[in-house]
Design an enzyme around this catalytic site. Structure first.
Site, mmCIF file in Angstrom:
data_model
loop_
_atom_site.group_PDB
_atom_site.id
_atom_site.type_symbol
_atom_site.label_atom_id
_atom_site.label_comp_id
_atom_site.label_asym_id
_atom_site.label_seq_id
_atom_site.Cartn_x
_atom_site.Cartn_y
_atom_site.Cartn_z
ATOM 1 N N ASP A 11 -33.931 -59.895 -40.423
ATOM 2 C CA ASP A 11 -33.296 -58.692 -39.892
ATOM 3 C C ASP A 11 -33.036 -58.926 -38.412
ATOM 4 O O ASP A 11 -33.976 -59.193 -37.650
ATOM 5 C CB ASP A 11 -34.200 -57.475 -40.068
ATOM 6 C CG ASP A 11 -34.364 -57.084 -41.526
ATOM 7 O OD1 ASP A 11 -33.476 -57.407 -42.334
ATOM 8 O OD2 ASP A 11 -35.383 -56.448 -41.853
ATOM 9 N N ASP A 130 -30.274 -50.303 -51.195
ATOM 10 C CA ASP A 130 -31.518 -49.769 -50.651
ATOM 11 C C ASP A 130 -31.887 -48.568 -51.507
ATOM 12 O O ASP A 130 -31.142 -47.579 -51.568
ATOM 13 C CB ASP A 130 -31.336 -49.342 -49.193
ATOM 14 C CG ASP A 130 -31.055 -50.525 -48.278
ATOM 15 O OD1 ASP A 130 -31.445 -51.653 -48.644
ATOM 16 O OD2 ASP A 130 -30.456 -50.324 -47.206
#
Length: 272
Positions: A11, A130
């Site tokens: 990330d 997600d």
């Protein structure tokens, strides 16, 4: 039998790798290019970069990171975050990425999946999901006609797709969305459990198995990896094709090779 893949996830925020829990409480984890080189040497099958500050003015940062990584690392690289158009696909691919991951833009403009797959090939289009558990109360019964219900240790639930980095629920059932993205031309699903993310308590195997059994697409399990046994579980119980992890690698709790050795011990094929 196809070999299972181990995929480190990086990330990236403003050029640095960060990691949090349940999508919040981010902390620095290092330089993305240096970490990529380490994971390449350890035997990672692929890498995933997710640009979590993907506003327009940050785009040049991730492109630079992708270019520098592609010059030194020669395993498949998937890049996601803020990609909204075919032109965005083209820019990231030209920088050296092999696949593009889309989430919010896929939900908002599903035709992007179809358009990108027709131009660049299905193997290039990864739809990231997600997903969060939504536990059921009696007052919700009237609104559940189009939902797939699962019985878990914590009660009955369905799985909701979230967008904007986990900040906004869509009301979309994850199982139905997975079927739709397959129909539209996605080549792979990157499936992240928001409930498990960063907890190191293991992948959401109910979610992973459900998506795996309802689509023919390869499924990358993401969220919750804390040890090698969790990876084994993702492949056996969750029926995933690949396992994504971050914290345990970034903070040197184990190596990619350690994970692969444990997976192989369980008679699951991996590539060394």
């Amino acid at each position: 039998m196809l070999t299972k893949r181990i995929i480190p996830c990086l990330d990236i925020k403003e050029g640095r790798v960060v990691k949090g829990t349940n999508f919040v409480e981010l902390r620095d984890a290092g330089d993305p290019v240096e970490l990529s080189k380490i994971y390449n040497e350890q035997g990672a099958d692929e890498l995933v970069f997710l640009d979590i500050t993907a506003s327009f003015e940050k785009r040049d940062i991730i492109i630079d990171v992708v270019k520098r990584t592609a010059e030194q690392v020669f395993i498949p690289l998937t890049v996601g975050g803020g990609i909204k158009t075919v032109d965005d696909f083209r820019k990231i691919l030209r920088a050296g990425a092999d696949k593009i991951s889309i989430n919010t833009s896929a939900v908002k403009t599903p035709e992007l999946i179809k358009e990108a797959s027709e131009i660049f090939g299905t193997q290039c289009v990864v739809v990231a999901m997600d997903v969060k558990r939504k536990y059921i109360t009696d007052s919700q019964d009237a609104n559940l006609k189009d939902k797939n219900i699962f019985e878990t240790k914590l009660g009955s639930c369905w799985f909701e797709v979230y967008i904007y980095g986990g900040r906004e629920g869509t009301g979309i059932d994850a199982i139905e969305w997975a079927k739709k993205v397959e129909y539209l031309g996605a080549g792979e699903i990157l499936l992240t459990s928001m409930d498990a993310d960063g907890t190191k308590d293991g992948y959401d195997l109910v979610l992973t198995k459900a998506i795996s059994e309802n689509t023919k697409l390869p499924i990358i399990a993401s969220g919750g990896c804390g040890n090698a046994n969790h990876v084994v579980d993702a492949f056996t119980e969750g029926k995933a094709d690949a396992a994504l992890m971050a914290s345990i690698l970034h903070y040197r709790e184990c190596t990619v090779n350690d994970l692969k050795k444990e997976v192989e011990k369980n008679n699951i094929p991996v590539r060394f």
